[in-house]
Design an enzyme around this catalytic site. Structure first.
Site, mmCIF file in Angstrom:
data_model
loop_
_atom_site.group_PDB
_atom_site.id
_atom_site.type_symbol
_atom_site.label_atom_id
_atom_site.label_comp_id
_atom_site.label_asym_id
_atom_site.label_seq_id
_atom_site.Cartn_x
_atom_site.Cartn_y
_atom_site.Cartn_z
ATOM 1 N N LYS A 227 3.692 -15.456 2.421
ATOM 2 C CA LYS A 227 3.585 -16.193 1.150
ATOM 3 C C LYS A 227 5.008 -16.533 0.744
ATOM 4 C CE LYS A 227 1.064 -17.701 -2.319
ATOM 5 N NZ LYS A 227 0.230 -18.900 -2.171
ATOM 6 N N ASP B 224 -2.805 -18.316 1.996
ATOM 7 C CA ASP B 224 -3.962 -19.012 1.425
ATOM 8 C C ASP B 224 -4.443 -20.113 2.360
ATOM 9 O OD1 ASP B 224 -1.428 -19.858 0.779
ATOM 10 O OD2 ASP B 224 -1.930 -20.689 -1.164
ATOM 11 N N ASP C 223 -10.828 -8.853 7.728
ATOM 12 C CA ASP C 223 -12.239 -8.782 7.337
ATOM 13 C C ASP C 223 -12.872 -10.172 7.368
ATOM 14 O OD1 ASP C 223 -12.229 -6.052 6.973
ATOM 15 O OD2 ASP C 223 -13.349 -6.160 5.093
ATOM 16 N N TYR D 264 0.818 -1.215 0.000
ATOM 17 C CA TYR D 264 0.000 0.000 0.000
ATOM 18 C C TYR D 264 0.855 1.270 0.000
ATOM 19 C CZ TYR D 264 -3.905 -3.098 1.176
ATOM 20 O OH TYR D 264 -4.834 -4.097 1.162
ATOM 21 N N ASP E 65 -5.105 -6.978 5.888
ATOM 22 C CA ASP E 65 -6.326 -6.277 5.491
ATOM 23 C C ASP E 65 -7.410 -7.300 5.139
ATOM 24 O OD1 ASP E 65 -8.036 -4.288 4.735
ATOM 25 O OD2 ASP E 65 -6.916 -3.667 2.953
#
Ligand code: NAD
Length: 364
Positions: A192, A224, A252, A142, A248
């Protein structure tokens, strides 16, 4: 009597509706525990764009820097949604994170058994959920440069950059170990590493920091696989620590485990200085344009965010617990906001719930 200075940034949509209830609850805490709170309020997000042309003014940031903590509602809405606009409401959040040095986002996700039927998952899957997710906030994709769009041979091109430095990784991973040490002692570091160099470095640093915490079990998981296990076996997790974008998304996902977006608070913390930590406290939900102005938003995530503020920035643990207990008690007594109401429940307004929690806190 202790005196604390709090910045209030309601933002847009339901932000102002829910922050107003949090202020009433804080004042009740002040009355019961003999503290006083002084509030400085300002516009951010869409409201600030309308009034000043920018999502966050320098004056607003400076005002926040001079406070003990910041309470933030939410920003954004259809009026400012044009993806091509160069001035956007969420620039306020990114600007505050950078300007206040808030590198760690802490999201506790705890299922109150009384709400276990309000989640889309089975009761037996979610009822023991009690975890904290730590997300790195000021690095990663970001913020990395270059970040831009251009055209080449008539084709649109774009690039974003995922970058981390050792220092950025070390401080958030260390906070993960400290958090796990004070809980069940299991830290899941999510990356990852089979694909990304930043992840391989993250893993290496986490292993190095682990030597300082022999009492904490560190495990590594690919993002994942973690996303899948959060649904399959969420009560397994104790503390999760991860980078900005993975966090992020996972936070959620984790929010659905607790019944409603309207229930979850969050804290964004910077470095500690002289025993105090400047932090920004906000519900994880957005501005809920679909219900804004109707007086039916659930104020509990915002009120629980104020409890986190008392705990992490002001060092008022008993006061934070008093708020959390009040919320649990009014839910146990059967009171529900519209987002939590089941068949046969009579949903209460934002203000009515605020009244009940304020009274419960004031009365002890
Ligand atoms: P949202 O969280 O605003 O709403 C998602 C759904 O949850 C809606 O149906 C909404 O009514 C419901 N909901 C959310 N909070 C609730 C509450 N307290 N009580 C009852 N119901 C609640 O997410 P969205 O619809 O994706 O986004 C709406 C706007 O908010 C967008 O402009 C988005 O950019 C912005 N947003 C801001 C933040 C922030 O400021 N931190 C975070 C997320 C979204």
């Amino acid at each position: 009597m202790a005196h604390f200075k709090i910045a209030l940034l309601p933002g847009d949509g339901i932000g102002g509706e829910v922050i107003g209830q949090a202020v009433r609850v804080l004042d009740a805490v002040g009355g019961r525990f003999d503290h006083s709170f002084e509030y400085s309020e300002d516009l951010v997000g869409g409201a600030s764009i309308d009034a000043h042309g920018v999502a966050l003014r320098d004056e607003t940031l400076e005002m926040c820097q001079a406070q003990d903590a910041v309470l933030f509602g939410a920003v954004g809405g259809p009026k400012w949604d044009d993806p091509k606009a160069s001035v956007r409401p969420e620039q306020a959040i990114l600007g505050l994170r950078k300007g206040l040095g808030l590198f760690a986002n802490i999201r506790p996700v705890k299922m109150l058994p009384i709400l276990a039927d309000a989640t889309p998952l089975k009761r037996e899957t979610v009822e023991a959920v009690d975890m904290v997710v730590l997300r790195e906030l000021t690095g990663g994709i970001y913020f990395g440069e270059p970040q831009r769009r251009w055209e080449e041979n008539g084709q649109r091109q774009a690039v974003d950059t995922l970058a981390y430095s050792e220092h950025e990784v070390e401080r958030i991973v260390r906070l993960g170990f400290e958090t796990a040490r004070a809980r069940r002692g299991l830290l899941t570091s999510v990356d990852k590493a089979n694909i990304l160099d930043t992840s391989r470095m993250w893993r290496e640093i986490a292993d190095e920091v682990a030597r300082d915490y022999p009492d904490v079990t560190l495990e590594h998981r690919l993002v994942d696989a973690c996303a899948m296990d959060l649904i399959r076996h969420p009560s397994y997790f104790d503390v999760i620590v991860t980078e900005n974008m993975f966090g992020d998304i996972l936070t959620d996902e984790a929010s659905m485990l607790a019944g409603s977006m309207g229930m979850l608070p969050s804290a964004s913390l910077g470095a500690s200085e002289n025993g105090s930590t400047l932090g920004l406290y906000e519900p994880i939900h957005g501005t809920a344009p679909d219900i804004a102005g109707q007086g039916i938003a659930n104020p509990m995530a915002m009120i629980l965010s104020a409890a986190l503020m008392l705990r992490y920035s002001l060092g008022l643990e008993a006061e934070a617990t008093a708020i959390e207990d009040a919320v649990t008690d009014i839910l146990a007594a059967g009171h529900r906001s519209a987002d939590l109401a089941g068949d046969g429940d009579e949903p209460l307004s934002t203000e009515a719930l605020g009244n009940l929690i304020t009274d419960a806190v004031a009365g002890g």
